[in-house]
Design an enzyme around this catalytic site. Structure first.
Site, PDB file in Angstrom:
ATOM      1  CD  GLU A   1     -31.759 -10.040  16.797  1.00 32.79           C
ATOM      2  OE1 GLU A   1     -31.344 -10.432  15.700  1.00 32.79           O
ATOM      3  OE2 GLU A   1     -31.484 -10.625  17.861  1.00 32.79           O
TER       4      GLU A   1
ATOM      5  CB  CYS B   1     -30.383 -18.386  15.932  1.00 38.64           C
ATOM      6  SG  CYS B   1     -31.008 -16.774  15.406  1.00 38.64           S
TER       7      CYS B   1
END
Length: 797
Positions: free
Chosen positions: A318, A402
């Site tokens: 990521e 998230c």
């Protein structure tokens, strides 16, 4: 010290420019106001519901002894989902009182307080003895901070606590946060545990606690956590000893923060850290921190920024990619990273007062950020790619959830980005219809905007000072209004526009050069003075720096702050990648109130490319094209989408005639994952995600299948398979083994005399079997232990 709701302690040092609180700004426009209401009425309750459904609330109750049970959840940071949504709900309460929501938050806060241990420690996986998460956290508190997220969780707690306190005046959650922060300050320091957080955000949380209390130990602790990075330590936080080491670029721990000049590693961690560095720079008057983040900002804007304002190119880790590494099909651009990037750009503006920071903020806000939430407020993107064969779709929730919570807290706070002030200067940074009351040094000023932004560039600003007097109104002129895509050479317009922006006061034109991206209007203002801004919005073609390999021979289209994309429902036969858009093809903007809650679309003509055979000549056929705002894609089902369209014939993918492969109906064991393996063009290698592919990720080590069915039976005796393998980038590898099954009535049977079964990368693996006539073939694979698998092409002969 005694403090009252909404107060902030007087800071010795602070940002030279102060933002106008979102509570002082009221929107009444047709773009943002409905989105904020959807966030308040739909997204926040929906996200809380998901937290209850997935055990987030129960975990607090288990820790507090209210119920018995096993800790649920896949990750040690699941509790932050609750904190982030609670923060967003608190912002919503500031704008619109809601007794039912207020009481619901009281109940959640009681659960959080009950879960806190006596000395202030709060970390549910340890308290609940979550053995299935044991790999994440060490045997002792704070002993595996590279993975545990103990400090990350607290950062979101602190931000939620300040928001709730300012919204309600209640200290219930603030007291939990302060007890935790006091224990944290006792535990960490150069003569204590010297570990930094594995995932940044606690720095911003501590800065907020400092603001609300005036206690300098909190901002000093934030500064320590930043300065601790890049210095070796043991897992239990000792500066020397066996195993003392740095972590890695992934956690921005490869060198001290003041020496970092390239954005690397996990993108959310990075942008949260840079925003935290800005807070420390401002609140401790530290020019070294400012200089460091200025260099990092330049690196991102010059070499690592998507045209949509997105950051964080690579899915593996990521993370930020290398300089100019900006793939489209596999663009990660995590929604959380876009939110953090807005936080960072806002802080850069507050430090420097330059419009370029809001140019980037606006680009991210209107494109790569709000694409992360559906228009109904119930579906979310985790990554935000810039092209798709149909394998992408928003989801209501994620194992790692998230992004939904982050969206809820951000959307509620957008009015706080519109205005700012310094001494006798009032900045107008974003254009949104609504009203605000601003406490300037010279007295209160009411200001109202009227516009149809972002669809129209005509903005009327009415200024009403309480008392007539002199001050400066600084109106931002976006870079796109003076032929600048971004403040670097990463992107440029194909042709310059000769349409000029204008600014008038009471009908009289304001002349003069821009100052740091602003038109400065210094005068004695009187009630009713009217500023009119006209920002022409022609349709613009954008090209990328030639060092961005993925965008060579391609063009993107934007108008005003909006970046557009071509999507399957609006274009011939749902095909996008065969479109060739010549530079001289006229394009026009058109309002479509019946589409996607009302949008401007771009229409025009382009060439559709096709071939009658693989080696045959290219056939060009003129066709109509329609482009929609990028943020609005993926609301009408799965299919092709692209931001960057072919500008040259080499960049387009010519359509091939139908055959057994192209006419097959695909399906797979990975439900919901689009199967895009029948395209006629050949991949350049096993890692060619731009060619389109299918994968079974995140499944690993399991038996899986991919199948084709036909409306009418076909006769077949061989297949060719080109495996997808992203070694060095992700977790897909060639399979352990595979075979072909054919459909016999309702049963699937192994084909006879199978020969081949190859798992060689970067080539087609030919596989033969006894000829069968069937209306279905199945590719059955066994994934390698610990790895997933993917397919670029599966051709039936």
């Amino acid at each position: 010290m005694a403090i009252s709701a909404g107060d902030s302690a007087e800071m010795k040092n602070d940002y030279p420019i102060r933002p106008v609180a979102f509570t002082a700004v009221k929107f009444n426009d047709k773009f943002w106001a409905p989105r904020m209401e959807t966030n308040r009425a739909v997204s926040i309750p929906f996200a809380f519901e998901k937290c209850e459904e997935h055990g987030r609330m129960a975990n607090f109750q288990i820790a507090g002894g209210l119920i018995e049970g096993e800790h649920r959840g896949e990750y040690p940071f699941d509790e932050t989902d609750v904190y982030k949504i609670l923060e967003g709900a608190s912002y919503a309460l500031m704008v619109q009182p809601d007794p039912k929501l207020d009481k619901y938050l009281d109940n959640i806060i009681a659960m959080i307080a009950g879960a806190q241990e006596e000395d202030g420690y709060l970390y549910l996986p340890r308290t609940n003895k979550a053995e299935h998460l044991r790999d994440w956290f060490g045997a002792e508190r704070w002993s595996n901070l590279a993975r545990s997220h103990e400090l990350y969780n607290l950062g979101h707690l602190y931000e939620a606590a300040v928001a709730h306190y300012q919204a309600t005046g209640k200290r219930t959650l603030l007291d939990v946060a302060l007890k935790s922060a006091d224990f944290l300050c006792e535990s960490f320091g150069w003569d204590k545990n010297v570990s930094p957080p594995g995932h940044q955000v606690v720095e911003m949380g501590l800065a907020k606690l400092y603001r609300v209390t005036g206690d300098e130990k909190y901002i000093k602790q934030a500064k320590f956590f930043l300065e601790a990075r890049g210095h070796a330590r043991t897992n239990d936080g000792k500066p020397t000893g066996e195993g003392a080491r740095l972590w890695s670029e992934y956690t921005q721990d490869h060198k001290p923060v003041l020496e970092q000049d390239e954005a690397v590693g996990h993108a959310v961690r990075a942008v949260y850290m840079y925003a935290g560095m800005a807070d420390v720079a401002a609140l401790t008057s530290n020019p070294e921190f400012t200089e460091a983040i200025d260099k990092l900002w330049e690196n991102v804007v010059q070499k690592k920024l998507y045209i949509t304002g997105g950051v964080g190119a690579c899915g593996d880790g990521e993370r930020f990619g290398a300089n100019y590494e900006l793939p489209n099909m596999t663009a990660y651009c995590e929604t959380c990273a876009q939110i953090g990037y807005v936080y960072w750009n806002h802080r850069q503006f507050l430090l420097h007062g330059e419009g370029k920071y809001f140019d980037i903020l606006e680009r991210t806000l209107y494109n790569g950020l709000i694409s992360g939430v559906s228009m109904d407020g119930k579906l979310f993107f985790y990554p935000n790619p810039l092209s798709s064969f149909g394998q992408h779709a928003r989801s209501p929730w994620f194992g790692c959830a998230c992004c939904p919570g982050n969206v809820t807290r951000f959307m509620a706070s957008i009015p706080g980005y519109v205005y700012a002030h310094k001494d006798d200067m009032l900045y107008v940074n974003l254009f949104v219809s609504g009203e605000a009351t601003i406490a300037m040094d010279s007295g209160k000023v009411s200001i109202a905007q009227e516009s149809n932004y972002p669809w129209c560039g005509k903005i009327a600003i009415t200024v009403n000072p309480k008392n007539s007097g002199e001050f400066t109104l600084a109106v931002r002129v976006p870079g796109w209004a003076h032929n600048e895509v971004v403040p670097s050479d990463l992107y440029s317009y194909v042709e310059k526009s000769d349409e000029k922006y204008t600014v008038t006061v009471n009908g009289e034109e304001v002349r003069g050069c821009l100052t740091k991206g602003y038109v400065l209007i210094k005068r004695n203002w009187a009630a009713g003075d009217k500023v009119e801004v006209d920002l022409p919005m022609p349709v613009r073609r954008v090209i990328a720096n030639d060092l961005v390999a993925e965008d060579r021979g391609r063009v993107a289209i934007e108008r005003g702050p909006i970046v557009f994309c071509a999507e399957w429902p609006d274009n011939k036969d749902g095909n996008i990648f065969n479109i060739l858009l010549n530079d001289d093809a006229p394009l026009a903007a058109q309002w479509r109130g019946d589409m996607l809650n009302g949008v401007k679309v771009i229409t025009g003509k382009a060439m559709g490319l096709s071939k009658e055979s693989k080696d045959g000549p290219v056939i060009r056929e003129e066709q109509e094209i329609t482009l929609i705002p990028y943020y609005a894609w993926a609301h009408r089902g799965k299919g092709q989408m692209a931001v960057w369209l072919a500008r040259t014939e080499d960049a387009a993918k010519a359509l091939m005639p139908g055959n057994a492969t192209s006419e097959a109906i695909p399906n797979s064991s990975n439900e919901g994952e689009a199967v895009m393996v029948a395209m006629p063009d050949d991949p350049s290698g096993s890692f060619d995600p731009s060619a389109g592919f299918f994968s079974w990720w995140p499944r690993k080590g399991s038996a899986e299948w991919l199948e084709y069915t036909w409306k009418e039976p076909i006769t077949v005796s061989s297949v060719d398979v080109y495996w997808f393998d992203d070694t060095g980038h992700g977790e897909c590898r060639t399979p352990e083994n595979w075979k072909i099954l054919y459909k016999d009535g309702n049963d699937w049977k192994p084909a006879e005399n199978q020969q081949g079964g190859g798992i060689t990368k970067d080539m087609y693996n030919h596989h033969t079997f006894t000829e069968v006539t069937t209306d279905g073939l199945r590719l059955e694979v066994k994934l390698q232990e610990g790895f997933s698998c993917g397919v670029l092409r599966w051709r039936v002969n």
